[in-house]
Design a protein around this motif. Structure first.
Motif, PDB file in Angstrom:
ATOM      1  N   HIS A 172      -1.451  -1.023  -4.231  1.00 19.17           N
ATOM      2  CA  HIS A 172      -2.511  -0.304  -4.094  1.00 19.17           C
ATOM      3  C   HIS A 172      -2.316   1.253  -3.464  1.00 19.17           C
ATOM      4  O   HIS A 172      -1.414   1.492  -2.850  1.00 19.17           O
ATOM      5  N   VAL A 173      -2.719   2.257  -4.346  1.00 17.50           N
ATOM      6  CA  VAL A 173      -2.331   3.708  -4.303  1.00 17.50           C
ATOM      7  C   VAL A 173      -3.335   4.567  -3.794  1.00 17.50           C
ATOM      8  O   VAL A 173      -4.675   4.459  -4.280  1.00 17.50           O
ATOM      9  N   VAL A 174      -3.128   5.469  -2.722  1.00 14.50           N
ATOM     10  CA  VAL A 174      -4.201   6.174  -2.266  1.00 14.50           C
ATOM     11  C   VAL A 174      -3.199   7.872  -2.347  1.00 14.50           C
ATOM     12  O   VAL A 174      -2.331   7.811  -1.838  1.00 14.50           O
ATOM     13  N   ILE A 175      -3.951   8.665  -3.040  1.00 16.68           N
ATOM     14  CA  ILE A 175      -3.593  10.034  -3.053  1.00 16.68           C
ATOM     15  C   ILE A 175      -4.362  10.982  -2.301  1.00 16.68           C
ATOM     16  O   ILE A 175      -5.409  10.965  -2.276  1.00 16.68           O
ATOM     17  N   LEU A 176      -3.431  11.648  -1.229  1.00 19.80           N
ATOM     18  CA  LEU A 176      -4.201  12.609  -0.458  1.00 19.80           C
ATOM     19  C   LEU A 176      -3.756  14.183  -0.601  1.00 19.80           C
ATOM     20  O   LEU A 176      -2.637  14.528  -1.019  1.00 19.80           O
ATOM     21  N   ASP A 177      -4.740  14.811  -1.436  1.00 15.75           N
ATOM     22  CA  ASP A 177      -4.631  16.406  -1.744  1.00 15.75           C
ATOM     23  C   ASP A 177      -5.605  17.156  -0.849  1.00 15.75           C
ATOM     24  O   ASP A 177      -6.806  16.578  -0.985  1.00 15.75           O
ATOM     25  N   VAL A 229       0.741   5.482   0.120  1.00 12.06           N
ATOM     26  CA  VAL A 229      -0.131   6.679   0.374  1.00 12.06           C
ATOM     27  C   VAL A 229       0.812   7.988  -0.145  1.00 12.06           C
ATOM     28  O   VAL A 229       1.990   8.062   0.254  1.00 12.06           O
ATOM     29  N   GLU A 237       0.907  -1.287   0.075  1.00 14.64           N
ATOM     30  CA  GLU A 237       0.201   0.027   0.015  1.00 14.64           C
ATOM     31  C   GLU A 237       0.937   1.353   0.052  1.00 14.64           C
ATOM     32  O   GLU A 237       1.813   1.136   0.691  1.00 14.64           O
ATOM     33  N   ALA A 242       2.224   8.290  -8.044  1.00 15.08           N
ATOM     34  CA  ALA A 242       1.198   7.432  -8.249  1.00 15.08           C
ATOM     35  C   ALA A 242       1.358   6.448  -9.444  1.00 15.08           C
ATOM     36  O   ALA A 242       0.874   5.347  -9.397  1.00 15.08           O
TER      37      ALA A 242
END
Length: 196
Positions: free
Chosen positions: A189-194, A168, A166, A180
């Protein structure tokens, strides 16, 4: 064009085609001996394009009105920069007070690639560096997940029967988007927080 002296910097600020273009327009282009070797470019290629090869960085700084570099001047180069000279490179002044003060003392004109904008307000010289940084971040991070590096032994893409890693990413700008893409390409498994 002096040879880059920053640790682990192997790029050169000008290709032979750039030398050819400048000399065709009447400019003289001194390049330090072996400046392009880290990028796979030989002195003979620069000479064929019209460059003059000089042996020492002091010779380059003494003769050139404009210094073209990839990365910011290092402390060993500060005394070589003279009043009235233009230094064209990535400076990133906000992160380095010592560099900023050295350039102010030098009396030179500093042109920072990362601040140059086009007609639409984009930063065309910063964007490629940001793309590289984003892509390299995943490669470097994956390296430190390996057991020999004291990591947890996680393979970002996983293996049959084992879930992928994972990732982030904080920020969805040029760096984040490129990070990403690489992480997703590896199967993570990719999550972008912006904030946007």
């Amino acid at each position: 064009v002096p040879k880059e002296v920053k640790l682990d910097e192997y790029r050169v600020a000008m290709l032979p085609v750039g030398v050819e273009e400048l000399t065709r327009r009447g400019h003289k282009v001194p390049i330090e001996h072996s400046a392009g070797v880290g990028s796979g470019l030989l002195d003979s290629e620069y000479q064929a394009a019209g460059a003059e090869i000089l042996d020492k960085p002091a010779d380059i700084f003494a003769r050139a009105d404009m210094i073209v570099k990839v990365k910011e001047p290092q402390a060993s180069e500060y005394p070589l920069i003279r009043p009235g000279q233009t230094v064209f490179t990535y400076f990133h002044f906000a992160a380095d007070r010592e560099l900023t003060e050295a350039m102010l003392r030098s009396g030179s004109t500093s042109v920072a690639y990362e601040t140059l904008a086009d007609d639409q307000g984009r930063l065309p010289l910063l964007t490629p560096m940001s793309e590289v940084a984003g892509r390299m971040s995943i490669q470097e991070g994956a390296k430190y997940l390996e057991r020999p590096q004291q990591g947890r032994g996680i393979l970002l893409g996983g293996v049959p029967g084992v879930a992928p890693g994972e990732v982030v990413i904080l920020g969805g700008g040029v760096v984040g988007i490129n990070a990403a893409k690489i992480a997703a390409g590896l199967g993570a498994h990719v999550v972008i927080l912006d904030v946007s």
